[in-house]
Design a protein around this motif. Structure first.
Motif, short mmCIF file in Angstrom:
data_model
loop_
_atom_site.label_atom_id
_atom_site.label_comp_id
_atom_site.label_asym_id
_atom_site.label_seq_id
_atom_site.Cartn_x
_atom_site.Cartn_y
_atom_site.Cartn_z
N SER A 326 0.83 -1.21 0.00
CA SER A 326 0.00 0.00 0.00
C SER A 326 0.87 1.26 0.00
O SER A 326 0.60 2.21 -0.73
CB SER A 326 -0.93 -0.01 1.21
OG SER A 326 -1.68 1.16 1.27
N GLU A 327 1.92 1.26 0.81
CA GLU A 327 2.81 2.42 0.87
C GLU A 327 3.56 2.61 -0.44
O GLU A 327 3.77 3.75 -0.89
CB GLU A 327 3.81 2.25 2.02
CG GLU A 327 3.18 2.33 3.41
CD GLU A 327 2.50 3.68 3.64
OE1 GLU A 327 3.11 4.71 3.32
OE2 GLU A 327 1.35 3.67 4.12
N LEU A 328 3.96 1.53 -1.07
CA LEU A 328 4.65 1.63 -2.35
C LEU A 328 3.74 2.22 -3.42
O LEU A 328 4.16 3.05 -4.24
CB LEU A 328 5.14 0.25 -2.80
CG LEU A 328 6.27 -0.36 -1.97
CD1 LEU A 328 6.51 -1.81 -2.38
CD2 LEU A 328 7.56 0.44 -2.12
N THR A 329 2.49 1.82 -3.39
CA THR A 329 1.52 2.37 -4.36
C THR A 329 1.34 3.87 -4.17
O THR A 329 1.21 4.62 -5.14
CB THR A 329 0.18 1.64 -4.22
OG1 THR A 329 0.37 0.24 -4.44
CG2 THR A 329 -0.84 2.16 -5.22
N LYS A 330 1.34 4.32 -2.92
CA LYS A 330 1.18 5.75 -2.64
C LYS A 330 2.33 6.59 -3.22
O LYS A 330 2.15 7.76 -3.52
CB LYS A 330 1.08 5.98 -1.14
CG LYS A 330 -0.22 5.47 -0.51
CD LYS A 330 -0.21 5.66 1.00
CE LYS A 330 -1.45 5.08 1.64
NZ LYS A 330 -1.42 5.19 3.13
N THR A 331 3.51 5.98 -3.36
CA THR A 331 4.64 6.73 -3.94
C THR A 331 4.53 6.84 -5.45
O THR A 331 5.33 7.53 -6.07
CB THR A 331 5.98 6.04 -3.60
OG1 THR A 331 6.06 4.79 -4.30
CG2 THR A 331 6.14 5.82 -2.11
N GLY A 332 3.57 6.16 -6.03
CA GLY A 332 3.42 6.16 -7.49
C GLY A 332 4.15 5.04 -8.18
O GLY A 332 4.19 5.00 -9.41
N CYS A 333 4.72 4.11 -7.42
CA CYS A 333 5.43 2.98 -8.01
C CYS A 333 4.44 2.04 -8.71
O CYS A 333 3.31 1.87 -8.26
CB CYS A 333 6.19 2.20 -6.95
SG CYS A 333 7.66 3.04 -6.33
N THR A 334 4.89 1.45 -9.80
CA THR A 334 4.13 0.41 -10.47
C THR A 334 4.59 -0.93 -9.92
O THR A 334 5.73 -1.34 -10.13
CB THR A 334 4.35 0.45 -11.99
OG1 THR A 334 3.96 1.73 -12.50
CG2 THR A 334 3.55 -0.65 -12.69
N ILE A 335 3.71 -1.59 -9.16
CA ILE A 335 4.07 -2.85 -8.55
C ILE A 335 3.27 -3.98 -9.18
O ILE A 335 2.26 -3.75 -9.85
CB ILE A 335 3.87 -2.83 -7.01
CG1 ILE A 335 2.38 -2.69 -6.66
CG2 ILE A 335 4.68 -1.72 -6.39
CD1 ILE A 335 2.12 -2.81 -5.15
N ASN A 336 3.75 -5.21 -8.97
CA ASN A 336 3.05 -6.36 -9.53
C ASN A 336 1.64 -6.44 -8.97
O ASN A 336 1.42 -6.27 -7.77
CB ASN A 336 3.82 -7.65 -9.23
CG ASN A 336 4.11 -7.84 -7.76
OD1 ASN A 336 4.61 -6.95 -7.10
ND2 ASN A 336 3.78 -9.02 -7.23
N PRO A 337 0.65 -6.68 -9.84
CA PRO A 337 -0.75 -6.64 -9.38
C PRO A 337 -1.15 -7.78 -8.46
O PRO A 337 -2.07 -7.63 -7.66
CB PRO A 337 -1.55 -6.67 -10.68
CG PRO A 337 -0.64 -7.32 -11.67
CD PRO A 337 0.75 -6.90 -11.29
N THR A 338 -0.50 -8.95 -8.57
CA THR A 338 -0.86 -10.08 -7.72
C THR A 338 -0.30 -9.85 -6.33
O THR A 338 0.92 -9.73 -6.16
CB THR A 338 -0.31 -11.40 -8.29
OG1 THR A 338 -0.69 -11.51 -9.66
CG2 THR A 338 -0.85 -12.58 -7.51
N PRO A 339 -1.14 -9.78 -5.30
CA PRO A 339 -0.67 -9.41 -3.95
C PRO A 339 -0.02 -10.56 -3.20
O PRO A 339 -0.47 -10.97 -2.13
CB PRO A 339 -1.94 -8.94 -3.26
CG PRO A 339 -3.03 -9.74 -3.92
CD PRO A 339 -2.61 -9.91 -5.35
N THR A 340 1.08 -11.09 -3.76
CA THR A 340 1.86 -12.09 -3.05
C THR A 340 2.91 -11.38 -2.20
O THR A 340 3.04 -10.16 -2.23
CB THR A 340 2.56 -13.04 -4.05
OG1 THR A 340 3.39 -12.26 -4.92
CG2 THR A 340 1.55 -13.81 -4.86
#
Length: 411
Positions: A326-340
C-alpha cells in the motif's frame, strides 16, 4: 603445460574482455561480503545496510529453539552425510523431514535434495530416463514431452535443454491456459509432463493452478508444480490464495524449497510412492550428490512443526507485506498486481537498474535488482522480500529513499 600457455589458450573464450566491459557498465560486480549474519541488517565493509535481499524472510535462524535443534543434531549425527543417500544412507532427521512433507501435502512419499535446483534437475532426469539393471526390465521415457511455462525457473530450462525445442520441449505463454490447451492438443496421446511454478519469483504472479491441472487431467498429462516460493506461505490454513492451494493438492508431483519460508537450505519433491522410489535412482541428483546436512534437516523438521502449529506467524507477516504494498503504491510505483509476498517494482531500463543498485547501497539499503538475464532486457524490476525482523521505522526510511530515487530516475 605452463601458466602462460594456459592463459593464452583461455584468451580465446573472451572472459577477460567481457568482465572488464561489464564491470565498467556496472552490469557485473563482485558479490557483497557480509561480516556476520545474513539478517534484516547486514554489515558490508563496516557499513550497516537494511537488507531486502535475504530470502529467509521469517528469520527462523535466530530462534533459540531452532539453533538448539541444529546443534543437538550436529552432536548426534555430525555435519556430513558421508555421501549420496543411495551409498551412504540418510540420517533420521532426513526421514523426519520427508515424513512431515507427506503429512503436510497429503502425498505418499517424499525425497529430499541438497537444494531446490537439484530437485528440479533430478526430476527432469528421472522423468526422461532410460535405465535397466543388467538388462532386466527397465524404463525408457526418452520420447516424453515437457511442456513448460515460459517463465519457469532457470533450473527447469537447464535440465530440459537436452530436448529438442518443438519436438520434446514445448512452451506455453506465461499463465496462459488457452495457449496451454493448444499446445497439449498437439501432443495428445504422448507421455507429457506440464511444468509450472506456483508463485513466480520475478513478477510475483500466481499460476492459475486449478485450470492448469484441469487441462492436465483432460489430456492425461503428468503435472509438476514448483512450489519453491509458495511452500508454507500459502496453504496450511491461510486465507490468501486458499482456492489455488486447495487445487494444488491435485498436482501429480510437488517440489518445495526450504530456503524461503523455512529459511534454511535444501529442497524436496513429493509424489506417488513408486515414482518417488524410482527417482532415488533415476534422478542423478540423489545418486551422485550428497544430501542436506543432518543438523540442517533437523532444524527444517523443527521449523515445519512450528509453522504447522502456529500459522499466525505467516499470517502476521503477510499483513505487513500488504501494508508495504500500500505504501509503495502511494509513492506512485508500479508494482506487480498479484498481492503475493514477492513485491516487484517496475524500473524498465537496465542502465537505470544498474545505477539504482549502487544508489540504494550508498543510502544504506541492500536491494535486489532483477535485470537481464533474470528478466527480459529492459524489463528490470526491484524485487523486494520484506524481512519480518525489520522495524516500521526502517521500512519508512526505505520508502522515503525509494520515492527520492523514483523522482530522480523517473521510473
Amino acid at each position: 603445460m605452463t601458466l602462460s600457455s594456459t592463459g593464452s589458450a583461455l584468451d580465446r573464450w573472451g572472459f577477460a574482455e567481457w568482465v572488464a566491459a561489464s564491470k565498467r557498465s556496472n552490469e557485473l560486480y563482485d558479490p557483497p561480503v557480509l561480516n556476520g549474519l545474513n539478517d534484516a541488517i547486514v554489515d558490508i565493509d563496516g557499513r550497516k545496510l537494511v537488507n531486502f535481499a535475504g530470502i529467509g524472510f521469517l528469520g527462523w535462524q535466530h530462534e533459540p529453539d531452532v539453533l538448539t535443534s541444529f546443534t543437538a543434531a550436529a552432536a548426534d549425527f555430525g555435519l556430513v552425510t558421508g555421501g549420496s543417500r543411495m551409498t551412504a544412507g540418510i540420517s533420521q532427521p532426513h526421514r523426519d523431514v520427508e515424513s512431515l512433507l507427506c503429512e503436510i501435502t497429503g502425498r505418499e512419499r517424499a525425497l529430499t535434495f541438497a537444494s531446490g535446483l537439484l530437485a528440479n534437475v533430478g526430476f527432469v532426469n528421472a522423468m526422461s530416463a532410460r535405465f535397466s539393471f543388467a538388462g532386466g526390465l527397465g524404463v525408457d521415457n526418452t520420447d516424453m514431452v515437457f511442456v513448460l511455462d515460459r517463465d519457469s525457473h532457470w533450473s527447469m530450462w537447464k535440465a530440459a535443454e537436452k530436448f529438442g525445442i518443438g519436438r520434446n520441449l514445448l512452451t506455453f505463454r506465461h499463465n496462459d491456459t488457452a495457449h496451454l490447451r493448444k499446445v497439449l492438443e498437439k501432443v495428445r496421446g504422448r507421455r507429457v509432463v506440464v511444468g509450472f511454478e506456483t508463485v513466480y519469483s520475478a513478477d510475483g504472479t500466481i499460476a492459475p493452478i486449478g485450470e492448469i491441472l484441469d487441462l492436465c487431467e483432460e489430456f492425461g498429462a503428468v503435472s509438476y508444480a514448483d512450489d519453491a516460493n509458495g511452500f508454507m506461505v500459502y496453504g496450511n490454513g491461510q486465507r490468501r490464495f486458499a482456492r489455488e492451494y486447495e487445487d494444488l493438492r491435485r498436482a501429480t508431483f510437488l517440489m518445495m524449497s526450504f530456503s524461503k519460508s523455512v529459511g534454511l537450505e535444501g529442497g524436496a519433491i513429493v509424489g506417488p510412492a513408486d515414482a518417488m522410489q524410482a527417482f532415488e535412482m533415476l534422478s542423478g541428483t540423489s545418486m551422485f550428490t550428497a544430501a542436506i546436512q543432518p543438523p540442517t534437516a533437523s532444524a527444517i523438521a523443527y521449523v515445519l512443526r512450528r509453522m504447522l502449529h502456529d500459522p499466525a506467524v505467516v499470517d502476521n507477516y503477510l499483513d505487513r507485506v500488504d501494508r508495504l504494498r500500500s505504501e509503495l503504491t502511494k509513492t506512485g510505483c508500479t508494482i506487480n498486481p498479484t498481492p503475493t509476498y514477492i513485491t516487484s517494482i517496475a524500473i524498465g531500463s537496465d542502465e537505470i537498474a544498474a545505477q539504482l543498485r549502487l544508489d540504494f547501497a550508498e543510502c544504506g539499503y541492500l536491494v535486489p535488482i532483477f535485470r537481464y538475464p533474470a528478466v527480459k532486457k529492459n524489463n528490470a524490476v526491484i524485487r523486494l522480500l520484506l524481512n519480518a525482523r525489520l522495524s516500521q521505522d526502517q521500512l519508512d526510511g526505505f520508502i522515503d529513499t525509494l520515492a527520492a530515487l523514483k523522482k530522480k530516475y523517473d521510473f
